[in-house]
Design an enzyme around this catalytic site. Structure first.
Site, short mmCIF file in Angstrom:
data_model
loop_
_atom_site.label_atom_id
_atom_site.label_comp_id
_atom_site.label_asym_id
_atom_site.label_seq_id
_atom_site.Cartn_x
_atom_site.Cartn_y
_atom_site.Cartn_z
N GLU A 199 -23.91 50.57 9.96
CA GLU A 199 -22.49 50.35 10.24
C GLU A 199 -21.93 49.10 9.56
O GLU A 199 -20.83 48.66 9.88
CB GLU A 199 -22.28 50.26 11.76
CG GLU A 199 -22.59 51.58 12.46
CD GLU A 199 -22.43 51.50 13.96
OE1 GLU A 199 -22.03 50.42 14.48
OE2 GLU A 199 -22.69 52.51 14.64
N LYS A 331 -16.74 59.03 22.48
CA LYS A 331 -17.11 59.56 21.17
C LYS A 331 -16.83 61.05 21.22
O LYS A 331 -17.50 61.79 21.94
CB LYS A 331 -18.60 59.31 20.87
CG LYS A 331 -18.97 57.85 20.65
CD LYS A 331 -20.48 57.72 20.48
CE LYS A 331 -20.88 56.27 20.19
NZ LYS A 331 -22.34 56.10 20.23
#
Length: 412
Positions: A199, A331
């Site tokens: 990330e 999510k």
């Protein structure tokens, strides 16, 4: 209302170079909506299954075979689209069609409708009329499943610029911390290769405590006070450490093991020492009672469930009944469809649980989750700090700030 006139699905690649599903939805024969499904590295066992038999090709075949069932539906009617998906796949984890298809199809449909109606995506699905910008929450130092051997066991050390007044200011402050941390790591170890995790967080060879110390040092060297202008957060991703046979959290890289009681103390000490605003999955995915102890102990910290609640309305209700968390990760691809995810967000908000809308480690350059964060009244938007697939979401916040529809930052 705009109606779906055609759908096209294809295999593309995410930020890790893995295959995934992208879907185009065209409404009224001219308005293109597009969405690409992400994927995670730290995956809870109750999450939606991304692909049929873990094969993207199989999911592609199934949606391609069933496209006609969606043509003619109103592109903004998520309930009808969801009903058609469920006629194809009635399983609780989307194993017959794949959660990636449910994700891409529902988001692309709303995207198409938004363009047809010339409205921002967030207005199409909004659960509030008092829109606020969520604070960007970004990974500045990675370990665990997001980085290689030698990095910390803790999966993410995060930064959130809670003193910022605008999205741009918040983004710039997060970027400054990320850059300063890189310089600090290089200064402390000239052989540091500037390696980064999935990330975009730096991935140095050091233990958990060293990683937190150097992150705090970078913030303070910029003149910020930790917990005031800039706050730290941790994604423990403790399910990856949990050893069911031993009934212990095994920190292999750091060389120690924790009983559940010791893990609570371990997390508590870090929350106190670094004034954490955010503590995600400090205990494993079924440790509701232990998470409740932590949540009660730190009411000013978002003690957050991700693997614990997996964007699942049924599991969220259990967490609420046990008071296991004060924050939850949203999510969409964990739930499967956007319809499922919005149901989850509604339950969380009604029960005063802070929503944190999140990317996945395997991402695309789509920016719709920035709109989803606004629409659900999210407190934070967990989308990283650097990397094209992360910056795409942050840049969308800046564009949205120009419209004048959204006033100020969320209350954290």
């Amino acid at each position: 209302m705009p109606k779906i006139s055609s759908i096209k699905a294809r295999l593309v690649y995410n930020s890790r170079g893995s295959k995934t599903i992208e879907i185009d939805v065209i409404s009224d024969k001219r308005y293109l909506g597009r969405a690409c499904a992400p994927s995670g590295a730290s995956v809870g066992k109750y999450e939606a299954q991304s692909f049929v038999d873990n094969k993207p090709e199989k999911s592609l075949q199934i949606i391609t075979k069933n496209i006609k069932k969606f043509v003619g539906l109103e592109a903004d009617d998520l309930k009808s689209i969801q009903r058609q998906i469920r006629k194809i796949d009635h399983t609780n984890n989307y194993s017959k069609i794949g959660g990636a298809v449910a994700y891409a199809l529902t988001i692309a449909s709303v995207d198409s409708a938004a363009k047809a109606l010339d409205e921002p995506f967030f207005k199409m699905i909004s659960q509030t009329k008092r829109w606020k910008f969520p604070f960007p929450l970004g990974n500045i130092l990675g370990g665990g499943a997001h980085a290689g051997p030698g990095t910390p066991d803790i999966q993410e050390i995060l930064v959130c610029s809670i003193g910022a007044k605008t999205p741009r200011e918040s983004i710039e402050m997060n970027l400054a911390v990320h850059k300063e941390l890189g310089k600090t790591l290089q200064s402390d170890n000239p052989r540091f290769t500037n390696g980064r995790g999935d990330e975009g967080g730096w991935a140095p060879e050091m233990d958990n405590e060293q990683a937190l110390e150097i992150s705090a040092k970078a913030i303070e060297s910029l003149g910020y006070t930790i917990g005031k202008e800039v706050a730290l957060g941790i994604d423990f991703a403790s399910t990856t450490q949990w050893n069911e046979k031993k009934k212990k959290y095994v920190y292999e890289r750091a060389g120690f093991e924790n009983t559940p009681e010791e893990q609570i103390d371990f997390a508590s000490n870090l929350i106190k020492k670094y004034k954490l605003i955010y503590a995600e999955d400090a205990l494993h995915e079924e440790a509701f009672n232990h998470m409740a102890i932590l949540a009660k102990k730190f009411p000013r910290t978002y003690v957050t469930g991700d693997d614990l609640t997996v964007t699942n309305p049924k599991i969220l209700k259990k967490a609420i009944s046990k008071k296991a968390c004060t924050g939850v990760i949203l999510k969409v691809n964990q739930a499967g469809s956007l319809y499922d995810a919005l149901e989850f967000a509604t339950i969380a908000s009604k029960n005063k649980i802070g929503v944190i809308t999140s990317h996945r480690s395997g991402e695309s350059t789509d920016h719709q989750i920035s709109h989803i964060g606004i629409a659900t009244g999210s407190k934070m938007l967990k989308v990283g700090v650097v990397g094209g697939e992360r910056v795409a979401k942050l840049n969308e916040l800046i564009r949205l700030s120009e419209h004048g529809l959204i006033s100020g930052m969320a209350e954290v």
